[in-house]
Structure formats: structure tokens, C-alpha cells
Design an enzyme around this catalytic site. Sequence first.
Site, PDB file in Angstrom:
ATOM      1  N   GLN A 164       0.781  -0.174   4.259  1.00 25.04           N
ATOM      2  CA  GLN A 164      -0.182   1.010   3.709  1.00 25.04           C
ATOM      3  C   GLN A 164      -0.604   1.777   4.841  1.00 25.04           C
ATOM      4  O   GLN A 164      -1.681   1.236   5.514  1.00 25.04           O
ATOM      5  CB  GLN A 164      -1.243   0.559   3.012  1.00 25.04           C
ATOM      6  CG  GLN A 164      -0.696  -0.462   1.741  1.00 25.04           C
ATOM      7  CD  GLN A 164      -0.074   0.195   0.430  1.00 25.04           C
ATOM      8  OE1 GLN A 164      -0.497   1.104  -0.098  1.00 25.04           O
ATOM      9  NE2 GLN A 164       1.057  -0.123   0.247  1.00 25.04           N
ATOM     10  N   SER A 178      -1.217   7.152  -6.935  1.00 24.24           N
ATOM     11  CA  SER A 178      -0.725   8.499  -7.024  1.00 24.24           C
ATOM     12  C   SER A 178      -0.910   9.271  -8.127  1.00 24.24           C
ATOM     13  O   SER A 178      -0.242  10.460  -8.550  1.00 24.24           O
ATOM     14  CB  SER A 178       1.077   8.519  -6.995  1.00 24.24           C
ATOM     15  OG  SER A 178       1.367   7.538  -5.742  1.00 24.24           O
ATOM     16  N   GLY A 228      -6.754   3.765  -7.002  1.00 25.57           N
ATOM     17  CA  GLY A 228      -5.599   3.236  -6.077  1.00 25.57           C
ATOM     18  C   GLY A 228      -5.232   4.314  -5.115  1.00 25.57           C
ATOM     19  O   GLY A 228      -5.644   5.280  -4.647  1.00 25.57           O
ATOM     20  N   HIS A 229      -4.058   3.594  -4.288  1.00 27.86           N
ATOM     21  CA  HIS A 229      -3.503   4.385  -2.977  1.00 27.86           C
ATOM     22  C   HIS A 229      -2.922   5.768  -3.532  1.00 27.86           C
ATOM     23  O   HIS A 229      -2.222   5.889  -4.591  1.00 27.86           O
ATOM     24  CB  HIS A 229      -2.377   3.431  -2.214  1.00 27.86           C
ATOM     25  CG  HIS A 229      -1.350   2.859  -2.905  1.00 27.86           C
ATOM     26  ND1 HIS A 229      -0.375   2.088  -2.421  1.00 27.86           N
ATOM     27  CD2 HIS A 229      -0.926   2.990  -4.459  1.00 27.86           C
ATOM     28  CE1 HIS A 229       0.333   1.679  -3.528  1.00 27.86           C
ATOM     29  NE2 HIS A 229       0.008   2.189  -4.559  1.00 27.86           N
ATOM     30  N   ASN A 230      -2.870   6.696  -2.578  1.00 26.53           N
ATOM     31  CA  ASN A 230      -2.492   8.074  -2.867  1.00 26.53           C
ATOM     32  C   ASN A 230      -3.149   8.956  -3.942  1.00 26.53           C
ATOM     33  O   ASN A 230      -2.499   9.943  -4.210  1.00 26.53           O
ATOM     34  CB  ASN A 230      -0.821   8.080  -3.080  1.00 26.53           C
ATOM     35  CG  ASN A 230      -0.153   7.200  -2.115  1.00 26.53           C
ATOM     36  OD1 ASN A 230      -0.677   7.033  -1.039  1.00 26.53           O
ATOM     37  ND2 ASN A 230       0.950   6.470  -2.704  1.00 26.53           N
TER      38      ASN A 230
END
Lengths: 354, 354, 354
Positions: B215, B276, B256-258
Site C-alpha cells: 500500500q 475505493s 478503507g484505502h483509496n
Amino acid sequence: MEQNVFFLPHEGLRLAELAEFLGAELVNSDHADVIVRSVAPISRARAGDICYILSRRSRDELATCEASAVICDKALADLVPQHLPVMLSSNPHAAFAMAGGLFYPAALRPVAFSGESEIAPSAVIDPSAKLEKGVIVEPMAVIGAHAEIGEGTRIGAQSIIGPNVKIGRDCSIAAGASILCALLGNGVIIHNGARIGQDGFGYAPGPRGMIKIVQIGRVIIQDNVEIGANTTIDRGAMDDTVIGEGTKIDNQVQIGHNVQIGRHCAIVAQVGIAGSAKIGNGVQIGGQVGIKGHVTIGDGVQIAAQSGIMTDLAAGGQYGGTPARPLNDYLRDVAQQMSKTKLRGKKPGGEQND
Amino acid sequence: MEQNVFFLPHEGLRLAELAEFLGAELVNSDHADVIVRSVAPISRARAGDICYILSRRSRDELATCEASAVICDKALADLVPQHLPVMLSSNPHAAFAMAGGLFYPAALRPVAFSGESEIAPSAVIDPSAKLEKGVIVEPMAVIGAHAEIGEGTRIGAQSIIGPNVKIGRDCSIAAGASILCALLGNGVIIHNGARIGQDGFGYAPGPRGMIKIVQIGRVIIQDNVEIGANTTIDRGAMDDTVIGEGTKIDNQVQIGHNVQIGRHCAIVAQVGIAGSAKIGNGVQIGGQVGIKGHVTIGDGVQIAAQSGIMTDLAAGGQYGGTPARPLNDYLRDVAQQMSKTKLRGKKPGGEQND
Amino acid sequence: MEQNVFFLPHEGLRLAELAEFLGAELVNSDHADVIVRSVAPISRARAGDICYILSRRSRDELATCEASAVICDKALADLVPQHLPVMLSSNPHAAFAMAGGLFYPAALRPVAFSGESEIAPSAVIDPSAKLEKGVIVEPMAVIGAHAEIGEGTRIGAQSIIGPNVKIGRDCSIAAGASILCALLGNGVIIHNGARIGQDGFGYAPGPRGMIKIVQIGRVIIQDNVEIGANTTIDRGAMDDTVIGEGTKIDNQVQIGHNVQIGRHCAIVAQVGIAGSAKIGNGVQIGGQVGIKGHVTIGDGVQIAAQSGIMTDLAAGGQYGGTPARPLNDYLRDVAQQMSKTKLRGKKPGGEQND
């Protein structure tokens, strides 16, 4: 479980001593000098262990049980084979819990990091803070100005006690917790990473974004409350957030500003209680429940896990589901859903025609 | 609430001064020299307090109100009894919020532990970190290599600022928070125990277990964002995780990521937003909502508590339930469920025949 | 994404070297000396990046792709334009993940705060603790009596390692985590603010409130487990809580006492698993799922996000909803609900007549 190094067994107590401590009755005084050191579930209790039973379903396990004593209600005493010493108690579960605390006093409190000295040299304690005698401050704890800590309380490693916070006697603040803008009674346990007393979530819409509404209330935590790891409790907005005496709160629970929780409640992990909700006494709330702001939950209410509470709930009821309804209704809905699923799988013609 | 020691009342302002600060109109200039020191809800406002009303339902409370001033819209001014000074504002709630901030500036920011010196001697600050003047570093904070901290920012006790992190001006990082791989704008508030910038949850299935997908994105937090206690925001995988200007996030939210969140959103406690997802501007998300990865939520959307969002949601809509549907539909479903429950209880013959 | 300062690109590898590392086949040896330094999604991969494709849907993106190499399955190789070097792999996703780890080894582990010295002078380490060579202890970490830490393990800033805790080799404990009453294998990663090993939530009702049941079990974390930020894992009551080898747990997950989780499971954020549940191997659990205590989940089960698991689930199945049912049934229910909503909106006469 093989012996573990974290909780060593007790040096041993005579059954007669234990019975006296528990307020239980040792049926056969021939067993008075049997030594017990630990607690275990009946399924694997061995010599030195005490176990308990609650129903006749334990009959088979008793037959092969090697425990040094069994706690049970008088009505079940006839189940216990001759070779096993019996202790009679009207509340065997509670007696067993008390025995556990007697054998493992260290396990009643968060893990200690205290070295030889009572106040770790690495702790940062404001000179204006008042610590009664017998207060333990573990490494790297930070205690703010004018904080007051009562006798016998332990302030854990890297925990944070805010300015003016008052903590009673015999409390344990575990490592990494923070306590701000709060008054704590006696015998309170705060577990690792719990966050008490930060400001609540309140904004007024303004012309250029949300304007923060100052949160100037406090958190009041009464005697013998226990608060789980990484739980968050916001301080009140203009009132106080209150957790009543003896209430137990599990990990990762979120309690909003101005929430009032009564005495002797049990709140399981990941519950969220929105601002200004009022929870009565003796309320039990299952895991992941969400409770809307400003609702009132009556005394003794029990709420099933994952429920969503959108309205007031009358005292004494059992509820479940989203929206929450009487538990029997909810369980029937669940059963219908499950049965529908099973039927569907078997239905001739299949779901294409649905 | 009796006076509390955490937030002492203001030394006092003249109503004329306060009106000018708020951009409000003091109706009767005879009241210009009345002194106010605090804010309170109308139900228990006393001399020295200012309160506000939003509707005619407050008529009864006004009759017995002892506040030193009432903020209201022009259309409601006739409700206020003669003895109460009136301040006119087109947005009484916002004006009240601004008054609160004026009276209690300390409550606008996380509780401070700063002693006399600006940089606590116990903090560990990498020599390559750049701190502008006026930066406060509280006890035991850790600041990594090449971090940059802007003027007027306070780095809380035991908080952790990672290498290369950039934090703007007038930010507050509360005690026990960690900020890694992140760029923060100005005026950002991060509450206790929030975890910003650890790596997201990404794995590829391999022959011998899951293989970690590195990441390498960042977390970008724009101006005036506020992030609650024990909230977690993962850094991006190969893109960035972005929190837009003025957005307010409550406690125990997981992002969460993005994920990209727009400007001026409000996200209540225990919400989970999977990787995302794209959230527009001005979106309001109730507590415990779950949002699936990769969905897009339009500007101005409002989502009821505990909803499950599995699909894109069009801008401007109100939604609720799992799966989320237009709020009116959801509320009707809720009402039907509740009414079914009530009928069932009354149905003659009872549920045995169901 | 513009270059970021947190994760600098690799100095570069020849494609031939990379192929060998990945166990992949470089199709055209003319490309052996092409240099790659980073990974990127195909949509924005540039010179120096390697990307991957999984299906023919990537055809258009490939046409304009500027990557220095594309990883794909043999069956898709014909899609890739002549100008792009191709690496064949039977598992392109895994190969891509491995490439990422090779380029960004620092991103495989929590952010480091280690300065020049291996043991930060500000750490408080009990003299009886045993640290193998190569152990790094970051600033302000606290390590309790008789703890044992294996070679190559990093103990993060302000993290807390309890007395007698054993941690294997090549583990990373991130900043601000606490590890108590636990045995960790090798290669374990614990993220920021995770709370491992505090006591579980167990009480017996007594005459004067709830009596704490001592929790004397442990937490066993096997090799290569990863545990997310602010996740909480309680130690066992009289048994152990066990997390099996290779299992990956996301942020803000709550795992109760005595829970046993098998190998190579993936548990997404905000899941709650109540006490004594048994989870098999290879189980995948979506975000915000709740699992009742004492249930058994078979090997390979997949559970949709937000589901409520009230009963045992057979191995290999896919489930969703509350109560959880076979996933196809759940998805059909979801589709029906959505379709009902749409119909309703279009129904002539409207809902006033409902």
C-alpha cells in the site's frame, strides 16, 4: 489448557476455607482439608480445580470428572458421584466467579507493568496533581494539572489522565487509555485504549461549513463500572454523559454525548448509542446494536444483538431486529425467513417463476 | 448542571459586543450592557447564559426562562417575553454555536497537556523534523524524520507523527493518535486514538496463503477536517485516500484505502466505508452504516443509520435500509414491520395458527 | 499519483531479474534489460511501472498503456500490443503483489520510527525481558518482565508488551499497540492501536451486581497473522483465544474470548465475533458481520458484509443476510426488495392508498 505463565495457580486453599469465603456449604466435612488452587469448566477440571454445574445435563460429565470439588444447587446434589466433594450454593455461577477471583486476584484487573517503585520515573505528572498514598503510576503515564487520584488506584503505562480529572479509589486505568473531563467513582476499570471524555459530535450548519458546537459537559462514571478496550465515551454537550454504578461495557462500544446509562447494565461489543439516549437500570444490550439518539430504554430491557432501536422501549421487555420489536416476534420473523430459504431450495419449478 | 471545573465560564461579554461578533441584531439597545458568560439550552438557561429557539414550540419555556438573552429568527421575536433581551439572527443555531466557541475557546480543541514549555522535554523529535514557530509538542509525543509541522499546531501527548508527514497550521492532534504517510491541511483536528495512514487491507491469493499487496498511497486530509476518537483511515493502495475540506468524522469510523470523501460531509460513529468508494460533497451518513467498496455516492446524499449501501446512490437523495432504498420507502417498510408486530399481538387465535 | 515522499520508487530491476524472482516467463528476451521500478494499475502505468491484467476487458487500456511490462496469463498474451513487454504467470495477481513487495519492502511492514540505535533510550524494558539480537525497540515502548522477543522483530513506538509475552521472529508491532497474555509466532504484524489480550467480557449475576469471571486464558497468534488498527482480541476465559496461521484481520474487528479462528482466513473491518465461536480454515468474512457466540463456521465459508450469523454454517458455503442464508437466496431477497421499491415508485395512485 496446559499451565500458562500469565496466571499461576493459587498456592492452595482448604475446601473449608473456600466454602466459608463463598458462603457455601461443604456437604461432607471429611473433605474439609482437600486443597483447591484453580477453577476449570467441568469438562476438563482435574485435581486441584473446582468446577460448577447448573443442570442435570452435566450428569455424564460428572461421572468422569476429576475435580477437587463441585459447586451446585442443593437440588442437583444427588447428581454428584460420591468421590467428588460437593459445595452447595444457591447461586453456583456466582460462587464459581468468586472462587476465580480469589484464586487469581491479578486477573481481576488489567495487566500491571508496575516495577519496584510506585511512581515510574518516566511518568509525567503535573506538580499540581494530587495522588493519595498507594497510587501506582506506571511508565510513561501522563497526568494533567489538578488531577486527583484516590488511594489504591493504578494508572497504567502510557495512559493519559487529563487536567482536573478526578479518579476514586481502587480504580485501574489500563495501558494506553485516555481519560479527559471525567469524574470516576471507586473501583472503576478502564481497559486498554478506551477513550473517555473527548468532545461529542455536534455541529451547526453555517454559511461556510459546519460550526462546532462546544461540548462543555463531563463524563461521570460511577462506582464499579468497567469499560472495554478501545471503547469511546464522549463528554456531554451542555449536560453530562453518565454511566451508572456497576455497569459493564465491552470493547469498541461508542457512547455519544449526554447519554445516560443506569446501574448494572451490560453492553456487549461494538454497540453504538447515539447522543442523549437514556438507558435504564439492569438493561442488557447485545453486540453491534445501534440505539438512536434521544430514545428512552426502560429498566431491565434486553436487546438482541445487531438490533436497531428507533423508538422508546418499555421496561422489562425483550426486543430484537431492525426496527426492534418484541423478541418473540423477531425470532418468529427470523424462523420464517430461514424456513422460506429452505422451502425455496426445494420448491419444484424453481425461482425463475417467482 | 452545576458548574464544572473543566470549562470555566467566560469572564463576560456585553450583549452589544456579542451581537457584533455574531453578526446578530440586539433588538433593544437598553440591553447592550447586559453581561453574558455562557451558553445553555433554553430549559435551564439562567442569568449570564444565552440560549436560542428555533420554533414556536418553545413558547412555554420562554415564559419562565431566566436567560440573559435569547437568539431567534425575526419571525419568532414576538414570542419572547419583554423581560428577555432578544438577538435576531437568520441562523440562530449557528449563532449559538459561534457564541459557544467564543465563551469556551478551549473546548474547540482537544484537551491540552502542555506545560510551561512549548516542546515537552520528554517528546522524541527527530532532528530532521521541521517545526514552525508556535508549535506545541506535548509530553512523550514522537515525531519522525523529515516531518513538517505548521505554526500554531499542537501535537498531543503520546501522539505519533510519522516520517515525512506534513501537518498544516493550527491543527490539533490529540493524545494517543497516530498519523502516518499523510498530508494534513490547516485547522485539522484528530481526536484521541485515531489511526491515520496505516496500510490498507489488500492481499492476493497465492499458493501458500495470502500475499500482501503493498500500500504505497497516502492519506490527504484537507483543511478543517475533524476526525473522531479511535477512527481508522487507511492510506491508499496505489492511489490516495482523501478526506475533503470541512468534513467531520465521528468516533470509530473505518475508512478503507483509496476512499475519496468530498467536502463538508458528516459521518457518524461506527460507519464503515470500504475501499475505493467515492463520497460526494455535503453527504450525511448515519451511525453504523456500511458502504461497499467502489460505489459512488452523489453530492448531498443523506443515509439513515445502520443502512447497507451496495450500489451507487444518486445525488440529493435520502436513503435507508439494507439494501438501501429511498428513505420514504424504507420508513414505510419500517412502519409496516412495526404495525405487523402490533397486529400479530392482538390477532385472535394467536400465532400457533400461523 | 504524483511521486510521494513516503515510498520512493525502487532503484530499478531488469525485467529478466524480476521474472526470475516472480517465477514468471518473460516472453521476449529482447526486453530482458528493460528497467522497472514500481507497480501501477494498468490505467495509469508509465515507463518504469509494471502492471497486470486479468481479463479481456483490459484490451482498450492496453492499447494506450505505457507500462514497462504487463503480467498476464498465457491465454491473454495475444491481447498485449507488440510494444509492451509481457510476463507470463499462472497467477498474475499474486505475481503483481510479489513485485510490489520487492519494489517497496518498507511498505510490507508498519511505518518505522527507529533511529540509529536499535534500542531507543526512551524505551522502558524490564531487565528480565529477553531480546534476541537484531530486535529493534522504538521510542517509549514498554516491555514487561520476562517477555521474550525473537530476532528481527520490531517493537514500535509507544507499544506495550506485557509481562511474560512471547513474540517470535520477524514480527512487527506497530506504534501504540498493546500485547498482553499472548504468544505470537513468527512474521506476525500487529497494527497501530490494536489491543491484544485484555480480559474478555464475562460476569456472573450476583446479589449486588455482576461478579467478574476471571479470564485466565491466553491469546495464541500463529505465524504470519496480520491484525489491523484498533482491532481488539480478548484473551480466553479458561481456554485460549487462537488466531490461525496466515489469517489476516482488518481494522476495528472485535474477537471475543475463546474464539478459535483457523488458518488463512480474511476478516474485513468492524466484524464482531462473540465468545467461543469456532471459525474454520480459509473463511472469508465481509465487513461489519456479527457472529454469535459458540457457533461453528466450516472451512472455506464466505460471508457477505453486514450479515448476522446466528447458527452453524456448513463448510464451503456462501452466505449473506440476517439471519444468514445461502448467498443466492440472500441476493434474490435483496433484488426483490430493490425491485419492490422501484415498482412502488411507479405505481399509479401512489402510496397514499397503501
